[in-house]
Motif scaffolding. Sequence first.
Motif, PDB file in Angstrom:
ATOM      1  N   ILE A 292       0.837  -1.200   0.000  1.00  0.00           N
ATOM      2  CA  ILE A 292       0.000   0.000   0.000  1.00  0.00           C
ATOM      3  C   ILE A 292       0.873   1.253   0.000  1.00  0.00           C
ATOM      4  N   GLU A 293       1.912   1.262   0.815  1.00  0.00           N
ATOM      5  CA  GLU A 293       2.804   2.418   0.851  1.00  0.00           C
ATOM      6  C   GLU A 293       3.543   2.587  -0.472  1.00  0.00           C
ATOM      7  N   ARG A 294       3.981   1.476  -1.062  1.00  0.00           N
ATOM      8  CA  ARG A 294       4.661   1.558  -2.356  1.00  0.00           C
ATOM      9  C   ARG A 294       3.751   2.161  -3.421  1.00  0.00           C
ATOM     10  N   LEU A 295       2.502   1.744  -3.435  1.00  0.00           N
ATOM     11  CA  LEU A 295       1.558   2.273  -4.416  1.00  0.00           C
ATOM     12  C   LEU A 295       1.349   3.778  -4.210  1.00  0.00           C
ATOM     13  N   CYS A 296       1.341   4.211  -2.965  1.00  0.00           N
ATOM     14  CA  CYS A 296       1.243   5.658  -2.700  1.00  0.00           C
ATOM     15  C   CYS A 296       2.436   6.389  -3.301  1.00  0.00           C
ATOM     16  N   ARG A 297       3.630   5.897  -3.035  1.00  0.00           N
ATOM     17  CA  ARG A 297       4.836   6.574  -3.528  1.00  0.00           C
ATOM     18  C   ARG A 297       4.892   6.573  -5.054  1.00  0.00           C
ATOM     19  N   GLU A 298       4.569   5.440  -5.665  1.00  0.00           N
ATOM     20  CA  GLU A 298       4.676   5.331  -7.116  1.00  0.00           C
ATOM     21  C   GLU A 298       3.631   6.162  -7.858  1.00  0.00           C
ATOM     22  N   ASN A 299       2.524   6.479  -7.175  1.00  0.00           N
ATOM     23  CA  ASN A 299       1.439   7.189  -7.845  1.00  0.00           C
ATOM     24  C   ASN A 299       1.237   8.610  -7.324  1.00  0.00           C
ATOM     25  N   GLY A 300       2.228   9.120  -6.597  1.00  0.00           N
ATOM     26  CA  GLY A 300       2.160  10.500  -6.142  1.00  0.00           C
ATOM     27  C   GLY A 300       1.054  10.782  -5.149  1.00  0.00           C
ATOM     28  N   ILE A 301       0.682   9.790  -4.365  1.00  0.00           N
ATOM     29  CA  ILE A 301      -0.378   9.943  -3.364  1.00  0.00           C
ATOM     30  C   ILE A 301       0.268  10.243  -2.016  1.00  0.00           C
ATOM     31  N   SER A 302       0.003  11.411  -1.485  1.00  0.00           N
ATOM     32  CA  SER A 302       0.526  11.753  -0.162  1.00  0.00           C
ATOM     33  C   SER A 302      -0.119  10.839   0.878  1.00  0.00           C
TER      34      SER A 302
END
Length: 375
Positions: A292-302
């Motif tokens: 979940i954290e990786r997906l946030c980082r890869e997709n520019g989601i704070s």
Amino acid sequence: MNCDPSKRRNLENDLEMLTGVSALSGYEEFISKRILDVLKLYTDDTHMDYSGNVTATFNANDADVPHLLILAHTDEVGFIVRKVSDDGFLFIERSGGPSIETARAQAVEIWPDDGRYPVVSGIVGTKAHHFLSDQDKRVVPDKHELYIDIGAESRDEVLSLGIDIGSRVTFKPNFQKLGKYRVMSKTLDNRAACAVLLNLAEYLSRNKPSIRVSLAFTVQEEFNLRGSLPVQQRLVPDFVVSVDASVACDTPDLNQLYEISLGKGPAVSYYNTYGKGPAGGMIANPPFRRIIERLCRENGISYQKEVVAGVLSDASFMQMVGENGTITAHVGFPLRYAHAATEVADLRDLSQLVQLLITLSSEDKESFENLLKGK
């Protein structure tokens, strides 16, 4: 399914609609039916169980792929009438932990158990400021001191309105915009998460996921944290993500007790606990949480990392269900003034939470399969 592709959901409109429906724990019928009607626009695979849990499944026919369940509870905090006095006042018991500190002088609605009677307006009584002692000004009232004034002059008048012991009490709907990006309302915990899931349902109806995705709108979280268990037992998901409020600590009184703030994105839980002994809590599955954290980082989601004591959610017990347990995580939206008659959330956080759940639901099935294999 009858989905109009020209229409798009609007978070603010959904919040106003959902917070306008009262649903004390155990009495979620109205909100469950409202949500079910919306979900039927997006999938033919919907279900409501005997308790009022509502589910919608996407890519339901592919039974050989990993199954992700994302859920949000629909119920709200409030009170229940425990006594009617001879002079027409209602004495109440808490249901689900509403804030006693802020309950006095709040507008409420009292719901007759017999649906033939209309809802009754009332106000939680408070001693006139002119007669408060110095001690009164420093002491939070005991819950059994709280009473409601509905304008009745006798017990018989109260009973004639259909109000009696067992009648449920909820805060009066009060949705408003607050500044440019924020909203204030009762029961943003957890109708904001419900609005997020409705927006996710719209996306999934147009974009078939590679895995099986079920959305659940669950009951009685505020009462006993176990209302969601029939959903898990029926659907038997491989993965569970609960979505709920994360207490924001960016106000002067909390002074960053925990590092959760409005406007900085959704919260990804590492650890939550009751904080008063081993009564419950959740440690998010580390590999799943890292995805979940990786997906946030890869997709520019704070996003914000959450570790908190004193907060529980549906996920507290769901991770222990099943022969092998269930791979479980929790994400939240920052919320100020939780469990008060008026709470505050940020639309930007909710929008990013929608994007996070879209991204997770759209992840390649291999990522989920590898988790199941322990890779």
